[in-house]
Design a protein around this motif. Structure first.
Motif, PDB file in Angstrom:
ATOM      1  N   ASN A 225      36.200  21.359  40.486  1.00 52.00           N
ATOM      2  CA  ASN A 225      35.610  22.673  40.674  1.00 52.00           C
ATOM      3  C   ASN A 225      36.285  23.314  41.868  1.00 52.00           C
ATOM      4  O   ASN A 225      36.508  22.651  42.876  1.00 52.00           O
ATOM      5  CB  ASN A 225      34.099  22.562  40.892  1.00 52.00           C
ATOM      6  N   LEU A 226      36.610  24.558  41.755  1.00 52.02           N
ATOM      7  CA  LEU A 226      37.300  25.256  42.831  1.00 52.02           C
ATOM      8  C   LEU A 226      36.331  26.135  43.593  1.00 52.02           C
ATOM      9  O   LEU A 226      35.427  26.718  43.011  1.00 52.02           O
ATOM     10  CB  LEU A 226      38.439  26.103  42.267  1.00 52.02           C
ATOM     11  N   ASP A 227      36.535  26.215  44.884  1.00 57.59           N
ATOM     12  CA  ASP A 227      35.677  27.013  45.746  1.00 57.59           C
ATOM     13  C   ASP A 227      36.381  28.323  46.082  1.00 57.59           C
ATOM     14  O   ASP A 227      37.181  28.402  47.012  1.00 57.59           O
ATOM     15  CB  ASP A 227      35.365  26.234  47.025  1.00 57.59           C
ATOM     16  N   PHE A 228      36.087  29.362  45.277  1.00 62.43           N
ATOM     17  CA  PHE A 228      36.730  30.655  45.493  1.00 62.43           C
ATOM     18  C   PHE A 228      36.272  31.312  46.793  1.00 62.43           C
ATOM     19  O   PHE A 228      36.912  32.249  47.259  1.00 62.43           O
ATOM     20  CB  PHE A 228      36.465  31.595  44.311  1.00 62.43           C
ATOM     21  N   SER A 229      35.209  30.818  47.415  1.00 66.48           N
ATOM     22  CA  SER A 229      34.758  31.425  48.672  1.00 66.48           C
ATOM     23  C   SER A 229      35.784  31.211  49.784  1.00 66.48           C
ATOM     24  O   SER A 229      35.824  31.960  50.747  1.00 66.48           O
ATOM     25  CB  SER A 229      33.397  30.864  49.090  1.00 66.48           C
ATOM     26  N   ARG A 230      36.630  30.203  49.633  1.00 71.30           N
ATOM     27  CA  ARG A 230      37.659  29.984  50.654  1.00 71.30           C
ATOM     28  C   ARG A 230      38.972  30.679  50.296  1.00 71.30           C
ATOM     29  O   ARG A 230      39.967  30.552  50.977  1.00 71.30           O
ATOM     30  CB  ARG A 230      37.888  28.499  50.905  1.00 71.30           C
ATOM     31  N   MET A 231      38.956  31.445  49.210  1.00 69.28           N
ATOM     32  CA  MET A 231      40.155  32.164  48.783  1.00 69.28           C
ATOM     33  C   MET A 231      39.964  33.653  49.047  1.00 69.28           C
ATOM     34  O   MET A 231      39.612  34.417  48.158  1.00 69.28           O
ATOM     35  CB  MET A 231      40.431  31.915  47.308  1.00 69.28           C
ATOM     36  N   LEU A 232      40.215  34.052  50.273  1.00 73.90           N
ATOM     37  CA  LEU A 232      40.026  35.437  50.669  1.00 73.90           C
ATOM     38  C   LEU A 232      40.977  36.381  49.938  1.00 73.90           C
ATOM     39  O   LEU A 232      40.694  37.562  49.786  1.00 73.90           O
ATOM     40  CB  LEU A 232      40.196  35.573  52.183  1.00 73.90           C
ATOM     41  N   GLU A 233      42.088  35.849  49.474  1.00 71.24           N
ATOM     42  CA  GLU A 233      43.107  36.675  48.837  1.00 71.24           C
ATOM     43  C   GLU A 233      42.959  36.746  47.318  1.00 71.24           C
ATOM     44  O   GLU A 233      43.837  37.271  46.636  1.00 71.24           O
ATOM     45  CB  GLU A 233      44.504  36.155  49.203  1.00 71.24           C
ATOM     46  N   LYS A 234      41.861  36.276  46.768  1.00 75.50           N
ATOM     47  CA  LYS A 234      41.664  36.248  45.310  1.00 75.50           C
ATOM     48  C   LYS A 234      41.889  37.631  44.684  1.00 75.50           C
ATOM     49  O   LYS A 234      42.673  37.774  43.756  1.00 75.50           O
ATOM     50  CB  LYS A 234      40.267  35.731  44.971  1.00 75.50           C
ATOM     51  N   GLN A 235      41.233  38.633  45.192  1.00 79.52           N
ATOM     52  CA  GLN A 235      41.378  39.978  44.636  1.00 79.52           C
ATOM     53  C   GLN A 235      42.791  40.522  44.826  1.00 79.52           C
ATOM     54  O   GLN A 235      43.314  41.223  43.960  1.00 79.52           O
ATOM     55  CB  GLN A 235      40.358  40.935  45.243  1.00 79.52           C
ATOM     56  N   ASP A 236      43.414  40.182  45.939  1.00 77.25           N
ATOM     57  CA  ASP A 236      44.783  40.637  46.183  1.00 77.25           C
ATOM     58  C   ASP A 236      45.747  40.012  45.176  1.00 77.25           C
ATOM     59  O   ASP A 236      46.646  40.686  44.671  1.00 77.25           O
ATOM     60  CB  ASP A 236      45.226  40.298  47.605  1.00 77.25           C
ATOM     61  N   LEU A 237      45.567  38.719  44.894  1.00 78.40           N
ATOM     62  CA  LEU A 237      46.414  38.063  43.895  1.00 78.40           C
ATOM     63  C   LEU A 237      46.200  38.674  42.514  1.00 78.40           C
ATOM     64  O   LEU A 237      47.160  38.927  41.783  1.00 78.40           O
ATOM     65  CB  LEU A 237      46.120  36.561  43.839  1.00 78.40           C
ATOM     66  N   GLU A 238      44.940  38.908  42.165  1.00 76.63           N
ATOM     67  CA  GLU A 238      44.641  39.538  40.872  1.00 76.63           C
ATOM     68  C   GLU A 238      45.302  40.907  40.783  1.00 76.63           C
ATOM     69  O   GLU A 238      45.916  41.245  39.766  1.00 76.63           O
ATOM     70  CB  GLU A 238      43.127  39.669  40.680  1.00 76.63           C
ATOM     71  N   GLN A 239      45.195  41.688  41.833  1.00 77.40           N
ATOM     72  CA  GLN A 239      45.780  43.029  41.851  1.00 77.40           C
ATOM     73  C   GLN A 239      47.306  42.968  41.765  1.00 77.40           C
ATOM     74  O   GLN A 239      47.924  43.762  41.048  1.00 77.40           O
ATOM     75  CB  GLN A 239      45.339  43.770  43.109  1.00 77.40           C
ATOM     76  N   LEU A 240      47.912  42.027  42.475  1.00 76.05           N
ATOM     77  CA  LEU A 240      49.366  41.872  42.432  1.00 76.05           C
ATOM     78  C   LEU A 240      49.824  41.571  41.007  1.00 76.05           C
ATOM     79  O   LEU A 240      50.735  42.218  40.483  1.00 76.05           O
ATOM     80  CB  LEU A 240      49.808  40.742  43.374  1.00 76.05           C
ATOM     81  N   LEU A 241      49.191  40.610  40.370  1.00 78.25           N
ATOM     82  CA  LEU A 241      49.577  40.247  39.007  1.00 78.25           C
ATOM     83  C   LEU A 241      49.310  41.392  38.029  1.00 78.25           C
ATOM     84  O   LEU A 241      50.139  41.687  37.162  1.00 78.25           O
ATOM     85  CB  LEU A 241      48.843  38.975  38.579  1.00 78.25           C
TER      86      LEU A 241
END
Length: 193
Positions: free
Chosen positions: A80-96
């Protein structure tokens, strides 16, 4: 009639792949997704439940790419991945999303899966469950061609994505003026075996 896949250590990744491919339309993305799912089913890679997709996205992916094939939504590895520690999640989604070749559900599935794999600790192709780095390069060139073109020096993909985020923000944290003279060059551009 729907096929029910039982998760069993006796079933190999290749067998899962062959089974998934039998239900697919044979498109390039179906082949890559079949490889990712086959690896996920035997506990390889870093992808969590539903490959990092929402429940509806996961069901839609199965219905559209592997019609009649049922899978558990839960990661057989228990990862299970903890997206709370991935502050750049939205930035990566936007980049792709910015560099995607097309806007459709399949693109959103791939974006979510790639972003989830970025939380893994291995190379991106390994965290995705692809079987080689050239497969990842081909998948990115097919779905995000303008982004893939930017990686003309063949930087490791996860490092490349994060470098793109830094450059978009005007952050240049590298210690050397160019990659070719950097002491960390082998970590960014070396082989990924």
């Amino acid at each position: 009639m729907q096929a029910q896949v039982e998760i069993s250590p006796a079933v190999t990744r290749q067998q899962h792949y062959d089974d998934l491919l039998a239900f697919s339309d044979g498109s390039a993305n179906s082949v890559w997704l079949a490889r990712i799912i086959a690896s996920w089913l035997v506990g390889e890679g870093a992808l969590p439940d539903r490959l990092g997709l929402t429940g509806s996205q996961f069901r839609q992916l199965l219905a559209q790419r592997f019609a009649g094939h049922e899978l558990t939504e839960y990661a057989p590895s228990g990862k299970n991945l903890d997206f709370s520690r991935m502050l750049e999640k939205q930035d990566l989604e936007q980049l792709l999303r910015q560099f995607s070749a097309a806007e459709h559900a399949e693109t959103e599935w791939l974006i979510a899966i790639i972003v989830a794999a970025c939380l893994g600790s291995d190379h991106l192709w390994q965290d995705l469950g692809l079987w080689s780095r050239p497969e990842l390069s081909a998948m990115l060139k097919h779905n995000f061609p303008r982004l893939a073109e930017r990686n003309h020096k063949d930087m490791k993909w996860k490092k490349f994505l994060y470098k793109q985020l830094c450059e978009a923000e005007g952050l240049y944290v590298c210690r050397a003026p160019s990659c070719e003279v950097c002491q960390d060059y082998p970590q960014c551009f070396g082989p990924e075996e």
